[in-house]
Design a protein around this motif. Sequence first.
Motif, PDB file in Angstrom:
ATOM      1  N   ARG A 224       0.832  -1.210   0.000  1.00  0.00           N
ATOM      2  CA  ARG A 224       0.000   0.000   0.000  1.00  0.00           C
ATOM      3  C   ARG A 224       0.866   1.259   0.000  1.00  0.00           C
ATOM      4  O   ARG A 224       2.043   1.209   0.366  1.00  0.00           O
ATOM      5  CB  ARG A 224      -0.928  -0.017   1.217  1.00  0.00           C
ATOM      6  N   PRO A 225       0.291   2.396  -0.403  1.00  0.00           N
ATOM      7  CA  PRO A 225       1.050   3.653  -0.437  1.00  0.00           C
ATOM      8  C   PRO A 225       1.754   3.941   0.888  1.00  0.00           C
ATOM      9  O   PRO A 225       1.248   3.600   1.969  1.00  0.00           O
ATOM     10  CB  PRO A 225      -0.035   4.696  -0.741  1.00  0.00           C
ATOM     11  N   ILE A 226       2.904   4.586   0.778  1.00  0.00           N
ATOM     12  CA  ILE A 226       3.794   4.774   1.928  1.00  0.00           C
ATOM     13  C   ILE A 226       3.808   6.248   2.340  1.00  0.00           C
ATOM     14  O   ILE A 226       4.025   7.135   1.505  1.00  0.00           O
ATOM     15  CB  ILE A 226       5.209   4.278   1.558  1.00  0.00           C
ATOM     16  N   HIS A 227       3.584   6.484   3.633  1.00  0.00           N
ATOM     17  CA  HIS A 227       3.507   7.849   4.141  1.00  0.00           C
ATOM     18  C   HIS A 227       4.537   8.140   5.227  1.00  0.00           C
ATOM     19  O   HIS A 227       4.546   9.244   5.781  1.00  0.00           O
ATOM     20  CB  HIS A 227       2.093   8.122   4.669  1.00  0.00           C
ATOM     21  N   ARG A 228       5.378   7.155   5.532  1.00  0.00           N
ATOM     22  CA  ARG A 228       6.485   7.366   6.470  1.00  0.00           C
ATOM     23  C   ARG A 228       7.591   6.371   6.132  1.00  0.00           C
ATOM     24  O   ARG A 228       7.378   5.439   5.355  1.00  0.00           O
ATOM     25  CB  ARG A 228       6.019   7.200   7.919  1.00  0.00           C
ATOM     26  N   LEU A 229       8.749   6.576   6.690  1.00  0.00           N
ATOM     27  CA  LEU A 229       9.909   5.744   6.375  1.00  0.00           C
ATOM     28  C   LEU A 229       9.569   4.261   6.551  1.00  0.00           C
ATOM     29  O   LEU A 229       8.979   3.848   7.558  1.00  0.00           O
ATOM     30  CB  LEU A 229      11.083   6.132   7.278  1.00  0.00           C
ATOM     31  N   ARG A 230       9.965   3.461   5.575  1.00  0.00           N
ATOM     32  CA  ARG A 230       9.693   2.017   5.575  1.00  0.00           C
ATOM     33  C   ARG A 230      10.979   1.281   5.212  1.00  0.00           C
ATOM     34  O   ARG A 230      11.347   1.173   4.049  1.00  0.00           O
ATOM     35  CB  ARG A 230       8.586   1.699   4.569  1.00  0.00           C
ATOM     36  N   ARG A 231      11.671   0.772   6.228  1.00  0.00           N
ATOM     37  CA  ARG A 231      12.917   0.029   6.015  1.00  0.00           C
ATOM     38  C   ARG A 231      12.706  -1.434   6.368  1.00  0.00           C
ATOM     39  O   ARG A 231      12.087  -1.752   7.381  1.00  0.00           O
ATOM     40  CB  ARG A 231      14.037   0.598   6.902  1.00  0.00           C
ATOM     41  N   TYR A 232      13.245  -2.301   5.540  1.00  0.00           N
ATOM     42  CA  TYR A 232      13.219  -3.714   5.883  1.00  0.00           C
ATOM     43  C   TYR A 232      14.362  -4.435   5.175  1.00  0.00           C
ATOM     44  O   TYR A 232      14.923  -3.950   4.193  1.00  0.00           O
ATOM     45  CB  TYR A 232      11.870  -4.363   5.556  1.00  0.00           C
ATOM     46  N   VAL A 233      14.695  -5.581   5.720  1.00  0.00           N
ATOM     47  CA  VAL A 233      15.805  -6.391   5.227  1.00  0.00           C
ATOM     48  C   VAL A 233      15.229  -7.710   4.729  1.00  0.00           C
ATOM     49  O   VAL A 233      14.406  -8.328   5.413  1.00  0.00           O
ATOM     50  CB  VAL A 233      16.827  -6.649   6.350  1.00  0.00           C
ATOM     51  N   THR A 234      15.630  -8.128   3.541  1.00  0.00           N
ATOM     52  CA  THR A 234      15.107  -9.374   2.994  1.00  0.00           C
ATOM     53  C   THR A 234      16.218 -10.400   2.794  1.00  0.00           C
ATOM     54  O   THR A 234      17.386 -10.061   2.591  1.00  0.00           O
ATOM     55  CB  THR A 234      14.405  -9.150   1.635  1.00  0.00           C
ATOM     56  N   ALA A 235      15.804 -11.640   2.860  1.00  0.00           N
ATOM     57  CA  ALA A 235      16.673 -12.765   2.497  1.00  0.00           C
ATOM     58  C   ALA A 235      15.828 -13.739   1.706  1.00  0.00           C
ATOM     59  O   ALA A 235      14.611 -13.841   1.922  1.00  0.00           O
ATOM     60  CB  ALA A 235      17.256 -13.433   3.737  1.00  0.00           C
ATOM     61  N   ARG A 236      16.467 -14.434   0.786  1.00  0.00           N
ATOM     62  CA  ARG A 236      15.754 -15.458   0.028  1.00  0.00           C
ATOM     63  C   ARG A 236      16.532 -16.765   0.141  1.00  0.00           C
ATOM     64  O   ARG A 236      17.733 -16.812  -0.136  1.00  0.00           O
ATOM     65  CB  ARG A 236      15.583 -15.045  -1.434  1.00  0.00           C
ATOM     66  N   TYR A 237      15.828 -17.794   0.584  1.00  0.00           N
ATOM     67  CA  TYR A 237      16.436 -19.101   0.812  1.00  0.00           C
ATOM     68  C   TYR A 237      15.898 -20.102  -0.212  1.00  0.00           C
ATOM     69  O   TYR A 237      14.706 -20.107  -0.527  1.00  0.00           O
ATOM     70  CB  TYR A 237      16.101 -19.603   2.216  1.00  0.00           C
ATOM     71  N   TYR A 238      16.797 -20.962  -0.720  1.00  0.00           N
ATOM     72  CA  TYR A 238      16.445 -21.979  -1.700  1.00  0.00           C
ATOM     73  C   TYR A 238      16.798 -23.356  -1.159  1.00  0.00           C
ATOM     74  O   TYR A 238      17.545 -23.488  -0.192  1.00  0.00           O
ATOM     75  CB  TYR A 238      17.212 -21.761  -3.004  1.00  0.00           C
ATOM     76  N   PHE A 239      16.281 -24.396  -1.852  1.00  0.00           N
ATOM     77  CA  PHE A 239      16.763 -25.731  -1.575  1.00  0.00           C
ATOM     78  C   PHE A 239      18.281 -25.732  -1.688  1.00  0.00           C
ATOM     79  O   PHE A 239      18.845 -25.087  -2.574  1.00  0.00           O
ATOM     80  CB  PHE A 239      16.217 -26.734  -2.594  1.00  0.00           C
ATOM     81  N   SER A 240      18.963 -26.480  -0.850  1.00  0.00           N
ATOM     82  CA  SER A 240      20.420 -26.562  -0.923  1.00  0.00           C
ATOM     83  C   SER A 240      20.859 -27.389  -2.124  1.00  0.00           C
ATOM     84  O   SER A 240      20.180 -28.317  -2.552  1.00  0.00           O
ATOM     85  CB  SER A 240      20.987 -27.207   0.347  1.00  0.00           C
ATOM     86  N   SER A 241      22.027 -27.035  -2.647  1.00  0.00           N
ATOM     87  CA  SER A 241      22.651 -27.819  -3.697  1.00  0.00           C
ATOM     88  C   SER A 241      23.127 -29.138  -3.118  1.00  0.00           C
ATOM     89  O   SER A 241      23.508 -29.211  -1.951  1.00  0.00           O
ATOM     90  CB  SER A 241      23.848 -27.042  -4.272  1.00  0.00           C
TER      91      SER A 241
END
Length: 260
Positions: A224-241
Amino acid sequence: MCRGGVNIPVRRERTHMTLATEDLEIVATAQRVGVAVAHNLLTAAELADARRDFDAAHLAAGKGTHTDPENAATRTGMSGDHLGLLPGLAQLYCHPRIVGIVSAIMGEELPFLHEMKTNRYTAGHQGVSPHSDNGTDFSMPWEKIATMIFLDDIGVGSGALEYVPASHLQHFLSKEGVAPSDSPPPQPRGPEVNAAHAAGQFQPISLSAGSVVFRVPAVWHAVRPIHRLRRYVTARYYFSSPRPVANEGLAGIQVAMEQR
């Protein structure tokens, strides 16, 4: 050390035995509807450390300011293994409880940390239109999971993540490799996704800073539209090789943390 990491491999059965009841509910919810929230997972100290290193990294890269202009409407981010060298961020990518939940959702002994990223939105940004991250192909269930660790509050009034419950299931093959229908899955940004949004099928999430979202990338979602500071950290995990050295991402973070 990281649960599910190189030094402490944890099989699915053992993970389920050691997870708290609250976390088992998070696992079940993520599998059933595609999104689940661990509210206030970070401690106050972990949140403060994460904000410190997040802001310092963005300032150093010219992707943020101490005081953002009113309604700057900017969206910036950073990605790469160098983020794992910052202690305040490394603790998030290698957080025992977070990795434990990811491991249980995927049923994966050693989730592969494929991507580390920061995201920073400022007031005035219009948000993100409805979409799925899965592309146009079917995928195996739980082959990838994304985490979103929020450093600021979000809600209906500003920056809420919204999604269609169980929409990820349309993109999954069965265990036997059979597609759920004869037709390909909906386009990532196509008429079916937009129609679901227009019909009000997207449900918003409100949460406090320090909370973590576990999201199946295939689920239909928007911001949704942003009206104040929005910080976040992402990680993406996959099946292991299947290779012996399967998880250089987590291994590198562990080494960096152990050398602090």
